[in-house]
Motif scaffolding. Sequence first.
Motif, mmCIF file in Angstrom:
data_model
loop_
_atom_site.group_PDB
_atom_site.id
_atom_site.type_symbol
_atom_site.label_atom_id
_atom_site.label_comp_id
_atom_site.label_asym_id
_atom_site.label_seq_id
_atom_site.Cartn_x
_atom_site.Cartn_y
_atom_site.Cartn_z
ATOM 1 N N SER A 88 0.841 -1.201 0.000
ATOM 2 C CA SER A 88 0.000 0.000 0.000
ATOM 3 C C SER A 88 0.874 1.248 0.000
ATOM 4 O O SER A 88 1.765 1.394 0.820
ATOM 5 N N HIS A 89 0.611 2.096 -0.941
ATOM 6 C CA HIS A 89 1.389 3.321 -1.073
ATOM 7 C C HIS A 89 0.564 4.464 -0.496
ATOM 8 O O HIS A 89 -0.228 5.087 -1.185
ATOM 9 N N LEU A 90 0.768 4.698 0.768
ATOM 10 C CA LEU A 90 0.020 5.747 1.455
ATOM 11 C C LEU A 90 0.864 7.001 1.545
ATOM 12 O O LEU A 90 2.071 6.947 1.725
ATOM 13 N N ASP A 91 0.173 8.126 1.434
ATOM 14 C CA ASP A 91 0.814 9.411 1.642
ATOM 15 C C ASP A 91 -0.274 10.405 2.026
ATOM 16 O O ASP A 91 -1.450 10.049 2.110
ATOM 17 N N ALA A 92 0.116 11.621 2.256
ATOM 18 C CA ALA A 92 -0.833 12.640 2.708
ATOM 19 C C ALA A 92 -1.981 12.834 1.720
ATOM 20 O O ALA A 92 -3.082 13.209 2.115
ATOM 21 N N GLU A 93 -1.756 12.551 0.443
ATOM 22 C CA GLU A 93 -2.811 12.745 -0.555
ATOM 23 C C GLU A 93 -3.773 11.572 -0.641
ATOM 24 O O GLU A 93 -4.904 11.739 -1.082
ATOM 25 N N THR A 94 -3.334 10.378 -0.243
ATOM 26 C CA THR A 94 -4.199 9.202 -0.359
ATOM 27 C C THR A 94 -4.912 8.850 0.944
ATOM 28 O O THR A 94 -5.887 8.109 0.927
ATOM 29 N N VAL A 95 -4.443 9.370 2.060
ATOM 30 C CA VAL A 95 -5.073 9.084 3.358
ATOM 31 C C VAL A 95 -6.146 10.130 3.630
ATOM 32 O O VAL A 95 -5.870 11.322 3.682
ATOM 33 N N THR A 96 -7.374 9.669 3.796
ATOM 34 C CA THR A 96 -8.490 10.558 4.091
ATOM 35 C C THR A 96 -8.466 10.983 5.550
ATOM 36 O O THR A 96 -8.626 12.161 5.878
ATOM 37 N N VAL A 97 -8.293 10.010 6.444
ATOM 38 C CA VAL A 97 -8.225 10.295 7.870
ATOM 39 C C VAL A 97 -7.365 9.234 8.537
ATOM 40 O O VAL A 97 -7.330 8.086 8.101
ATOM 41 N N ALA A 98 -6.645 9.647 9.564
ATOM 42 C CA ALA A 98 -5.864 8.730 10.388
ATOM 43 C C ALA A 98 -6.285 8.945 11.826
ATOM 44 O O ALA A 98 -6.566 10.082 12.236
ATOM 45 N N VAL A 99 -6.338 7.857 12.570
ATOM 46 C CA VAL A 99 -6.685 7.963 13.992
ATOM 47 C C VAL A 99 -5.591 7.313 14.830
ATOM 48 O O VAL A 99 -4.970 6.333 14.420
ATOM 49 N N LEU A 100 -5.387 7.889 15.996
ATOM 50 C CA LEU A 100 -4.447 7.367 16.983
ATOM 51 C C LEU A 100 -5.188 7.108 18.278
ATOM 52 O O LEU A 100 -6.106 7.860 18.639
ATOM 53 N N ALA A 101 -4.767 6.086 18.981
ATOM 54 C CA ALA A 101 -5.198 5.880 20.363
ATOM 55 C C ALA A 101 -3.966 6.122 21.224
ATOM 56 O O ALA A 101 -2.860 5.718 20.871
ATOM 57 N N ARG A 102 -4.178 6.779 22.342
ATOM 58 C CA ARG A 102 -3.080 7.073 23.265
ATOM 59 C C ARG A 102 -3.333 6.393 24.604
ATOM 60 O O ARG A 102 -4.471 6.245 25.026
ATOM 61 N N ASP A 103 -2.252 5.998 25.240
ATOM 62 C CA ASP A 103 -2.330 5.444 26.582
ATOM 63 C C ASP A 103 -2.860 6.533 27.512
ATOM 64 O O ASP A 103 -2.402 7.682 27.450
ATOM 65 N N VAL A 104 -3.813 6.181 28.347
ATOM 66 C CA VAL A 104 -4.460 7.163 29.215
ATOM 67 C C VAL A 104 -3.465 7.822 30.156
ATOM 68 O O VAL A 104 -3.510 9.035 30.377
ATOM 69 N N GLU A 105 -2.539 7.052 30.697
ATOM 70 C CA GLU A 105 -1.599 7.605 31.678
ATOM 71 C C GLU A 105 -0.403 8.300 31.028
ATOM 72 O O GLU A 105 -0.098 9.444 31.337
ATOM 73 N N SER A 106 0.282 7.600 30.136
ATOM 74 C CA SER A 106 1.523 8.143 29.572
ATOM 75 C C SER A 106 1.294 9.082 28.387
ATOM 76 O O SER A 106 2.199 9.809 28.005
ATOM 77 N N LYS A 107 0.098 9.019 27.787
ATOM 78 C CA LYS A 107 -0.247 9.799 26.587
ATOM 79 C C LYS A 107 0.533 9.347 25.352
ATOM 80 O O LYS A 107 0.488 9.987 24.309
ATOM 81 N N GLU A 108 1.266 8.238 25.460
ATOM 82 C CA GLU A 108 2.010 7.693 24.319
ATOM 83 C C GLU A 108 1.045 7.113 23.292
ATOM 84 O O GLU A 108 0.052 6.470 23.652
ATOM 85 N N ALA A 109 1.315 7.342 22.002
ATOM 86 C CA ALA A 109 0.509 6.754 20.931
ATOM 87 C C ALA A 109 0.746 5.246 20.929
ATOM 88 O O ALA A 109 1.893 4.792 20.864
ATOM 89 N N ILE A 110 -0.353 4.463 21.009
ATOM 90 C CA ILE A 110 -0.221 3.010 21.135
ATOM 91 C C ILE A 110 -0.942 2.235 20.035
ATOM 92 O O ILE A 110 -0.759 1.023 19.920
ATOM 93 N N ALA A 111 -1.749 2.904 19.229
ATOM 94 C CA ALA A 111 -2.499 2.215 18.179
ATOM 95 C C ALA A 111 -2.889 3.219 17.106
ATOM 96 O O ALA A 111 -3.017 4.415 17.368
ATOM 97 N N CYS A 112 -3.099 2.678 15.889
ATOM 98 C CA CYS A 112 -3.474 3.563 14.793
ATOM 99 C C CYS A 112 -4.263 2.812 13.729
ATOM 100 O O CYS A 112 -4.333 1.582 13.739
ATOM 101 N N GLY A 113 -4.834 3.582 12.834
ATOM 102 C CA GLY A 113 -5.510 3.059 11.657
ATOM 103 C C GLY A 113 -5.787 4.219 10.724
ATOM 104 O O GLY A 113 -5.849 5.374 11.168
ATOM 105 N N VAL A 114 -5.917 3.919 9.424
ATOM 106 C CA VAL A 114 -6.214 4.968 8.458
ATOM 107 C C VAL A 114 -7.339 4.531 7.532
ATOM 108 O O VAL A 114 -7.623 3.340 7.385
ATOM 109 N N LEU A 115 -7.966 5.524 6.933
ATOM 110 C CA LEU A 115 -9.035 5.312 5.952
ATOM 111 C C LEU A 115 -8.666 6.042 4.678
ATOM 112 O O LEU A 115 -8.254 7.209 4.723
ATOM 113 N N ARG A 116 -8.824 5.329 3.557
ATOM 114 C CA ARG A 116 -8.676 5.951 2.237
ATOM 115 C C ARG A 116 -10.047 5.960 1.584
ATOM 116 O O ARG A 116 -10.777 4.975 1.644
ATOM 117 N N ASP A 117 -10.388 7.073 0.972
ATOM 118 C CA ASP A 117 -11.685 7.209 0.302
ATOM 119 C C ASP A 117 -11.476 8.011 -0.973
ATOM 120 O O ASP A 117 -11.088 9.173 -0.906
#
Length: 154
Positions: free
Chosen positions: A33-62
């Motif tokens: 998959s060739h993803l870039d700023a032009e092909t990604v519609t939205v990206a989401v991150l989940a962060r650890d509640v305590e440390s605020k570190e990014a721990i998960a992600c996913g993207v949508l192309r439309d």
Amino acid sequence: MERVDWTDPDLQRLVADQEREIDARYGDSEHASHLDAETVTVAVLARDVESKEAIACGVLRDPAPGFEAGTGELNRMYVHPDHRRRGIGKEILRALEAVAKERQLGQLVLETGIQQPEAIGLYTSEGYRIIDNYPPYEDDLDSRCFAKAIGEEG
């Protein structure tokens, strides 16, 4: 959940982590998959509640490449190994499905690998059905493609 740009450093770190894990499972460093700023519609991150570190992600192309308008593609679904089996992947998936509904998409498609039973289990438990592999995965025996109708759910 937090929506971020494709260029977000935390997102890029998680994408690199995911690629390393895929390389280790499949012994392959070619990422279809060739993803870039032009092909990604939205990206989401989940962060650890305590440390605020990014721990998960996913993207949508439309729209999903190779599909007609109304079909989006999920990509780069990843939860850091230290945070798995806590429902975070399901939360990412549902957040992206909510975006797909906002965008009035009728269907989501995705590709995962046959050596990722945890991902396959997540997708099937959330109503995704196996479909024929779509380009560029049509000849990849390690790939498994899925789809789910989005629009008509309550």
